[in-house]
Design a protein around this motif. Structure first.
Motif, PDB file in Angstrom:
ATOM      1  N   GLY A 172       0.803  -1.221   0.000  1.00 44.62           N
ATOM      2  CA  GLY A 172       0.000   0.000   0.000  1.00 44.62           C
ATOM      3  C   GLY A 172       0.833   1.266   0.000  1.00 44.62           C
ATOM      4  O   GLY A 172       0.446   2.290   0.579  1.00 44.62           O
ATOM      5  N   VAL A 173       1.998   1.227  -0.659  1.00 49.61           N
ATOM      6  CA  VAL A 173       2.904   2.381  -0.677  1.00 49.61           C
ATOM      7  C   VAL A 173       2.964   2.969  -2.090  1.00 49.61           C
ATOM      8  O   VAL A 173       2.688   2.286  -3.074  1.00 49.61           O
ATOM      9  CB  VAL A 173       4.320   1.986  -0.208  1.00 49.61           C
ATOM     10  CG1 VAL A 173       4.276   1.436   1.216  1.00 49.61           C
ATOM     11  CG2 VAL A 173       4.960   0.974  -1.152  1.00 49.61           C
ATOM     12  N   PRO A 174       3.345   4.239  -2.206  1.00 49.92           N
ATOM     13  CA  PRO A 174       3.410   4.860  -3.530  1.00 49.92           C
ATOM     14  C   PRO A 174       4.613   4.390  -4.337  1.00 49.92           C
ATOM     15  O   PRO A 174       5.586   3.854  -3.795  1.00 49.92           O
ATOM     16  CB  PRO A 174       3.507   6.356  -3.223  1.00 49.92           C
ATOM     17  CG  PRO A 174       4.056   6.429  -1.834  1.00 49.92           C
ATOM     18  CD  PRO A 174       3.587   5.200  -1.122  1.00 49.92           C
ATOM     19  N   ILE A 175       4.524   4.621  -5.630  1.00 51.55           N
ATOM     20  CA  ILE A 175       5.615   4.333  -6.559  1.00 51.55           C
ATOM     21  C   ILE A 175       6.170   5.665  -7.057  1.00 51.55           C
ATOM     22  O   ILE A 175       5.406   6.551  -7.462  1.00 51.55           O
ATOM     23  CB  ILE A 175       5.114   3.500  -7.755  1.00 51.55           C
ATOM     24  CG1 ILE A 175       4.618   2.132  -7.279  1.00 51.55           C
ATOM     25  CG2 ILE A 175       6.198   3.335  -8.809  1.00 51.55           C
ATOM     26  CD1 ILE A 175       3.854   1.362  -8.334  1.00 51.55           C
ATOM     27  N   VAL A 176       7.496   5.819  -7.015  1.00 54.41           N
ATOM     28  CA  VAL A 176       8.136   7.046  -7.498  1.00 54.41           C
ATOM     29  C   VAL A 176       9.012   6.696  -8.704  1.00 54.41           C
ATOM     30  O   VAL A 176      10.053   6.048  -8.550  1.00 54.41           O
ATOM     31  CB  VAL A 176       8.986   7.714  -6.401  1.00 54.41           C
ATOM     32  CG1 VAL A 176       9.582   9.023  -6.933  1.00 54.41           C
ATOM     33  CG2 VAL A 176       8.154   7.977  -5.147  1.00 54.41           C
ATOM     34  N   PRO A 204       4.910  11.018  -7.178  1.00 58.45           N
ATOM     35  CA  PRO A 204       4.552   9.685  -6.682  1.00 58.45           C
ATOM     36  C   PRO A 204       3.191   9.235  -7.223  1.00 58.45           C
ATOM     37  O   PRO A 204       2.269  10.037  -7.377  1.00 58.45           O
ATOM     38  CB  PRO A 204       4.514   9.869  -5.164  1.00 58.45           C
ATOM     39  CG  PRO A 204       5.371  11.065  -4.902  1.00 58.45           C
ATOM     40  CD  PRO A 204       5.195  11.960  -6.085  1.00 58.45           C
ATOM     41  N   ILE A 205       3.083   7.951  -7.507  1.00 57.75           N
ATOM     42  CA  ILE A 205       1.844   7.355  -7.990  1.00 57.75           C
ATOM     43  C   ILE A 205       1.257   6.511  -6.864  1.00 57.75           C
ATOM     44  O   ILE A 205       1.874   5.547  -6.409  1.00 57.75           O
ATOM     45  CB  ILE A 205       2.109   6.493  -9.234  1.00 57.75           C
ATOM     46  CG1 ILE A 205       2.673   7.369 -10.366  1.00 57.75           C
ATOM     47  CG2 ILE A 205       0.843   5.778  -9.687  1.00 57.75           C
ATOM     48  CD1 ILE A 205       3.179   6.586 -11.551  1.00 57.75           C
ATOM     49  N   SER A 206       0.083   6.873  -6.423  1.00 56.57           N
ATOM     50  CA  SER A 206      -0.545   6.176  -5.297  1.00 56.57           C
ATOM     51  C   SER A 206      -1.018   4.784  -5.707  1.00 56.57           C
ATOM     52  O   SER A 206      -1.479   4.573  -6.833  1.00 56.57           O
ATOM     53  CB  SER A 206      -1.726   6.994  -4.776  1.00 56.57           C
ATOM     54  OG  SER A 206      -2.416   6.290  -3.758  1.00 56.57           O
ATOM     55  N   THR A 207      -0.882   3.846  -4.789  1.00 59.36           N
ATOM     56  CA  THR A 207      -1.435   2.499  -5.007  1.00 59.36           C
ATOM     57  C   THR A 207      -2.619   2.235  -4.082  1.00 59.36           C
ATOM     58  O   THR A 207      -3.110   1.109  -4.021  1.00 59.36           O
ATOM     59  CB  THR A 207      -0.358   1.424  -4.766  1.00 59.36           C
ATOM     60  OG1 THR A 207       0.061   1.472  -3.384  1.00 59.36           O
ATOM     61  CG2 THR A 207       0.843   1.631  -5.665  1.00 59.36           C
ATOM     62  N   ARG A 208      -3.060   3.258  -3.384  1.00 59.05           N
ATOM     63  CA  ARG A 208      -4.140   3.087  -2.422  1.00 59.05           C
ATOM     64  C   ARG A 208      -5.405   2.594  -3.131  1.00 59.05           C
ATOM     65  O   ARG A 208      -5.841   3.157  -4.147  1.00 59.05           O
ATOM     66  CB  ARG A 208      -4.422   4.407  -1.719  1.00 59.05           C
ATOM     67  CG  ARG A 208      -5.439   4.309  -0.585  1.00 59.05           C
ATOM     68  CD  ARG A 208      -5.542   5.611   0.167  1.00 59.05           C
ATOM     69  NE  ARG A 208      -4.250   5.959   0.773  1.00 59.05           N
ATOM     70  CZ  ARG A 208      -4.002   7.140   1.360  1.00 59.05           C
ATOM     71  NH1 ARG A 208      -4.940   8.060   1.404  1.00 59.05           N
ATOM     72  NH2 ARG A 208      -2.813   7.381   1.878  1.00 59.05           N
ATOM     73  N   GLY A 209      -5.992   1.553  -2.596  1.00 62.14           N
ATOM     74  CA  GLY A 209      -7.222   1.016  -3.158  1.00 62.14           C
ATOM     75  C   GLY A 209      -7.021   0.084  -4.340  1.00 62.14           C
ATOM     76  O   GLY A 209      -7.998  -0.493  -4.845  1.00 62.14           O
TER      77      GLY A 209
END
Length: 240
Positions: A172-176, A204-209
């Motif tokens: 559940g962490v972002p990708i940079v 950063p690209i969120s992976t939340r959800g």
């Protein structure tokens, strides 16, 4: 002529940086910030010797707190020197298990808390990825990955392997994304002309959800964004 001078100097630098890196690792083994310190040891002197001018535009990378997945394009073995300028605090890398047999560098890599993966053993590779996911979640440590999975000095990024994206979604962490201009195509170790290399990080690209079903689309989204950024940097370097 310059090549005959430059290569021994780079070799000597590699050995000296390796010795210093191993000493750092022995003083504080497996500390997650060892990799950043060692990256600077390798990067700064080497790019000066190679006549590379590094223009780092990585505000989004350093503004992001530790605990993310960093992805970058992989052009050559010289990436160690070029990207050494921008490794953020508390960042470790995923590498092939065979790296541990490289004198000095392999021991430095291991003592830096980096993750060694046996790609020929699916069970061990899966175990390593699970451990890495827990590191992202619990230890405020970022993971640096080259999602192409191999060196590529061409104009177009290869399809991204999905492991890094599964890790990011699971944790559940972002990708940079971190993009490097195509320096490998222009590198001339026998010349004296100074050549500019641009390193640029994207937001950063969120992976939340997201779920693992979203991984293929996420990987392709990242690849397309990085491809556009690299093409733009090349246009800037060539004044187009």
């Amino acid at each position: 002529m310059l090549l005959l001078i430059r290569m021994p100097l780079l070799g000597l630098h590699f050995i000296l940086a390796g010795v210093l890196g191993v000493l750092i690792g022995l003083c504080r083994p497996f500390h997650p910030d060892n990799s950043r310190l060692c990256a600077r040891l390798y990067g700064w002197p080497a790019t000066w010797l190679m006549r590379l001018q590094i223009q780092a535009e990585v505000g989004p990378l350093f503004d992001q707190p530790p605990g993310c997945v960093i992805i970058a394009n992989h052009q050559s073995n010289h990436d160690l020197f070029v990207l050494g300028h921008v490794v953020p605090p508390r960042t470790v890398c995923i590498g092939k298990k065979s790296l541990k047999w490289v004198p000095l560098f392999g021991q430095l890599f291991w003592l830096g808390g980096n993750v060694l993966v046996d790609r020929g053993n699916a069970y061990q590779a899966r175990r390593a990825m699970q451990t890495t996911t827990r590191t992202l979640q619990e230890q405020d440590t970022s993971i640096w990955v080259f999602p192409e999975g191999t060196r590529n000095a061409g104009e177009h990024l290869l399809p991204f392997k999905k492991g890094a994206f599964h890790m990011a979604v699971e944790a559940g962490v972002p990708i940079v994304p971190v993009c490097v201009s195509r320096y490998a195509q222009r590198l001339n170790l026998n010349g004296w002309r100074r050549r500019k290399v641009i390193i640029r990080s994207l937001a950063p690209i969120s992976t939340r959800g997201l779920t693992h079903q979203d991984v293929p689309a996420l990987a392709e989204q990242c690849r397309q964004q990085m491809q556009r950024c690299i093409d733009l940097m090349e246009n800037e370097l060539h004044g187009r």
